[in-house]
Scaffold this active site. Structure first.
Site, PDB file in Angstrom:
ATOM      1  N   ARG A  61       0.822  -1.216   0.000  1.00 36.75           N
ATOM      2  CA  ARG A  61       0.000   0.000   0.000  1.00 36.75           C
ATOM      3  C   ARG A  61       0.856   1.267   0.000  1.00 36.75           C
ATOM      4  O   ARG A  61       0.425   2.299  -0.498  1.00 36.75           O
ATOM      5  CB  ARG A  61      -0.938   0.006   1.215  1.00 36.75           C
ATOM      6  CG  ARG A  61      -2.136  -0.907   1.029  1.00 36.75           C
ATOM      7  CD  ARG A  61      -3.035  -0.907   2.247  1.00 36.75           C
ATOM      8  NE  ARG A  61      -4.304  -1.568   1.956  1.00 36.75           N
ATOM      9  CZ  ARG A  61      -5.289  -1.718   2.845  1.00 36.75           C
ATOM     10  NH1 ARG A  61      -5.141  -1.266   4.074  1.00 36.75           N
ATOM     11  NH2 ARG A  61      -6.406  -2.321   2.506  1.00 36.75           N
ATOM     12  N   LYS A 198     -18.738 -16.429   6.126  1.00 40.48           N
ATOM     13  CA  LYS A 198     -20.063 -16.042   6.622  1.00 40.48           C
ATOM     14  C   LYS A 198     -21.026 -15.621   5.524  1.00 40.48           C
ATOM     15  O   LYS A 198     -20.767 -14.653   4.804  1.00 40.48           O
ATOM     16  CB  LYS A 198     -19.914 -14.877   7.598  1.00 40.48           C
ATOM     17  CG  LYS A 198     -19.257 -15.274   8.890  1.00 40.48           C
ATOM     18  CD  LYS A 198     -19.361 -14.128   9.870  1.00 40.48           C
ATOM     19  CE  LYS A 198     -18.436 -14.340  11.058  1.00 40.48           C
ATOM     20  NZ  LYS A 198     -17.961 -13.067  11.589  1.00 40.48           N
ATOM     21  N   GLY A 350      -9.162  -9.443   1.121  1.00 42.66           N
ATOM     22  CA  GLY A 350      -7.868  -9.818   1.691  1.00 42.66           C
ATOM     23  C   GLY A 350      -7.559 -11.302   1.569  1.00 42.66           C
ATOM     24  O   GLY A 350      -6.430 -11.677   1.239  1.00 42.66           O
ATOM     25  N   GLY A 373     -13.295  -4.452   2.068  1.00 40.71           N
ATOM     26  CA  GLY A 373     -14.620  -3.925   2.386  1.00 40.71           C
ATOM     27  C   GLY A 373     -15.077  -2.915   1.354  1.00 40.71           C
ATOM     28  O   GLY A 373     -16.247  -2.910   0.944  1.00 40.71           O
TER      29      GLY A 373
HETATM   30  C1  3PG Z   1      -8.622  -2.059   5.582  1.00 42.16           C
HETATM   31  O1  3PG Z   1      -7.446  -2.344   5.799  1.00 42.16           O
HETATM   32  O2  3PG Z   1      -9.507  -2.900   5.402  1.00 42.16           O
HETATM   33  C2  3PG Z   1      -8.963  -0.606   5.484  1.00 42.16           C
HETATM   34  O3  3PG Z   1      -7.839   0.144   5.783  1.00 42.16           O
HETATM   35  C3  3PG Z   1     -10.130  -0.230   6.363  1.00 42.16           C
HETATM   36  O4  3PG Z   1      -9.836  -0.422   7.716  1.00 42.16           O
HETATM   37  P1  3PG Z   1     -11.034  -0.487   8.757  1.00 42.16           P
HETATM   38  O5  3PG Z   1     -11.795  -1.737   8.427  1.00 42.16           O
HETATM   39  O6  3PG Z   1     -10.422  -0.514  10.113  1.00 42.16           O
HETATM   40  O7  3PG Z   1     -11.895   0.738   8.533  1.00 42.16           O
END
Ligand code: 3PG
Ligand code: MG
Length: 397
Positions: A61, A198, A350, A373
């Site tokens: 990143r 899930k 991920g 997300g």
């Molecule tokens: C992540 O690594 O998924 C993003 O940086 C978002 O982080 P967070 O889920 O803590 O908001």
């Protein structure tokens, strides 16, 4: 086609969501000499203790923002970056200091300053206008280069575009364009592969994809609720009773492909990172007390056959507990099929990205999304709060 053809394009019943207007780019600002630019990045990277201090273990990143930083610096701008790091919940917590990230950034790009963790201030997650305003005080411009944080309506994402001229960073723009064009203008057949533990986390995206893709492959722990919805026995596998009805509705649509066999263990046998018990093979039904932990060989064949015929592939979520070598075969087979395909392939989340890395296949897909997300939410809802903030900025009208 023909008479019903609307505005020149072929009639396409999938094309329901209007494509959001393009995001503003910093290139229209003209000279950046002596301008102060705040760049929101997502440097929420993994760290581990090495010789008594935390070090970044994956700087992907950080490295991915270097082209933007270097371009801005080359134009004579002063560049300050800001990020969240972990979840310190509005308090100063030493282990969530950005210091390890700052050291790595300094080594890679000494010209950029990094602010301390935004989430040390409760105003960040509360989307407090005063905190947001304090961030851009003294800055001429703001750039959001944090796609993977743009599903969070937090102050550093939402407030700067209301106060200063703001733009989308190149990685954010590319990520949005890739996902949006894949959903709106896919080459067909479009095969989506959804997995993960899930069903509650993935049902919304599965629904959207059922309407857009030609085939939706469902694997992982979430698949057992679909199997139960078909009246099959799933033993003690992962199951969420509150979603059976919705899974049955999705299956009725006819384009969802679910597992026909499984690999797993007897109840109580340990799993996660290997173990002494040999894996068991199950057919369509899993005996009382046993647990399915991966897709079986017949399913692998059916899934990989569907993938090999695809022209577009979206993959999010593993097929089994692939950290355990006994239950990695399904995820590995899917990863290899996606990598071997000549389709446009986008992998997000991920776990699926980690699986690609584990099998050395990262370079063999068209696009790896950095946002777990955020990419799920962009597929589900077609937009993100952070993207709206950039488009709705009064400086961009
Ligand atoms: C992540 O690594 O998924 C993003 O940086 C978002 O982080 P967070 O889920 O803590 O908001
Ligand atoms: Mg996350």
């Amino acid at each position: 086609m023909g008479l019903l053809e609307p505005t020149g394009g072929p009639l396409d019943h999938h094309r329901q969501v209007t494509v959001a207007p393009a995001l503003p780019s910093y290139e229209r600002w003209g000279s950046l000499a002596d301008k102060r630019i705040l760049v929101r990045v997502d440097f929420n990277t993994p760290v581990a203790e090495v010789d008594g201090r935390l070090e970044v273990t994956d700087d992907f990143r950080i490295r991915s923002t270097l082209p933007l930083f270097e371009a801005l610096l080359a134009h004579g701008a002063t560049v300050v970056a800001c990020t969240h790091f972990g979840r310190p919940k509005g308090e100063v917590v030493a282990k969530y200091s950005v210091e390890p990230v700052r050291r790595r950034l300094r080594a890679l790009c000494p010209g950029v300053t990094l602010m301390e963790n935004l989430r040390f201030n409760p105003g960040e997650e509360a989307n407090d206008p005063a905190f947001g305003a304090s961030l851009v005080e003294g800055f001429d411009y703001y750039i959001n280069e944090a796609f993977s944080a743009s599903h969070r309506a937090h102050a550093s994402i939402m407030i700067p575009p209301t106060l200063v001229a703001s733009a989308a960073g190149p990685n954010l723009a590319r990520e949005v364009e890739t996902i949006t064009s894949l959903l709106e203008r896919p080459q067909r057949p479009f095969v989506a592969i959804i997995g993960g533990a899930k069903v509650a986390d993935k049902l919304a995206i599965t629904k959207v994809l059922c309407a857009k893709a030609d085939t939706v492959i469902v694997g992982g722990g979430m698949a057992y609720t679909f199997e139960a919805a078909e009246g099959r026995s799933i033993g003690s596998s992962l199951f969420d009773a509150s979603y059976v009805e919705q899974c049955a509705q999705l299956l009725a649509a006819g384009n969802v492909l679910i597992p026909s066999d499984a690999t797993g263990l007897a109840t109580g046998a340990a799993f996660g990172s290997g173990g002494p018990e040999p894996a068991r093979s199950f057919g369509r039904d899993i005996p009382e007390g046993d647990v399915g932990l991966d897709i079986g060989p017949e399913t692998i064949e059916a899934f990989t056959a569907a993938i090999s015929g695809a022209a577009t592939i979206l993959w999010n979520g593993p097929m089994g507990v692939f950290e355990d070598p006994r239950f990695a075969a399904g995820t590995e087979a899917i990863a290899r099929a996606v990598a071997a395909s000549s389709a446009t392939s986008v992998v997000g989340g991920g776990d699926s990205v980690a699986a690609l890395q584990q099998f050395g296949l990262e370079g063999d897909v068209s696009f790896v999304s950095t946002g777990g997300g955020a990419s799920l939410e962009l597929v589900e809802l077609g937009d993100l709060p952070g993207l709206r903030a950039l488009r709705e900025s009064p400086f961009n009208q």
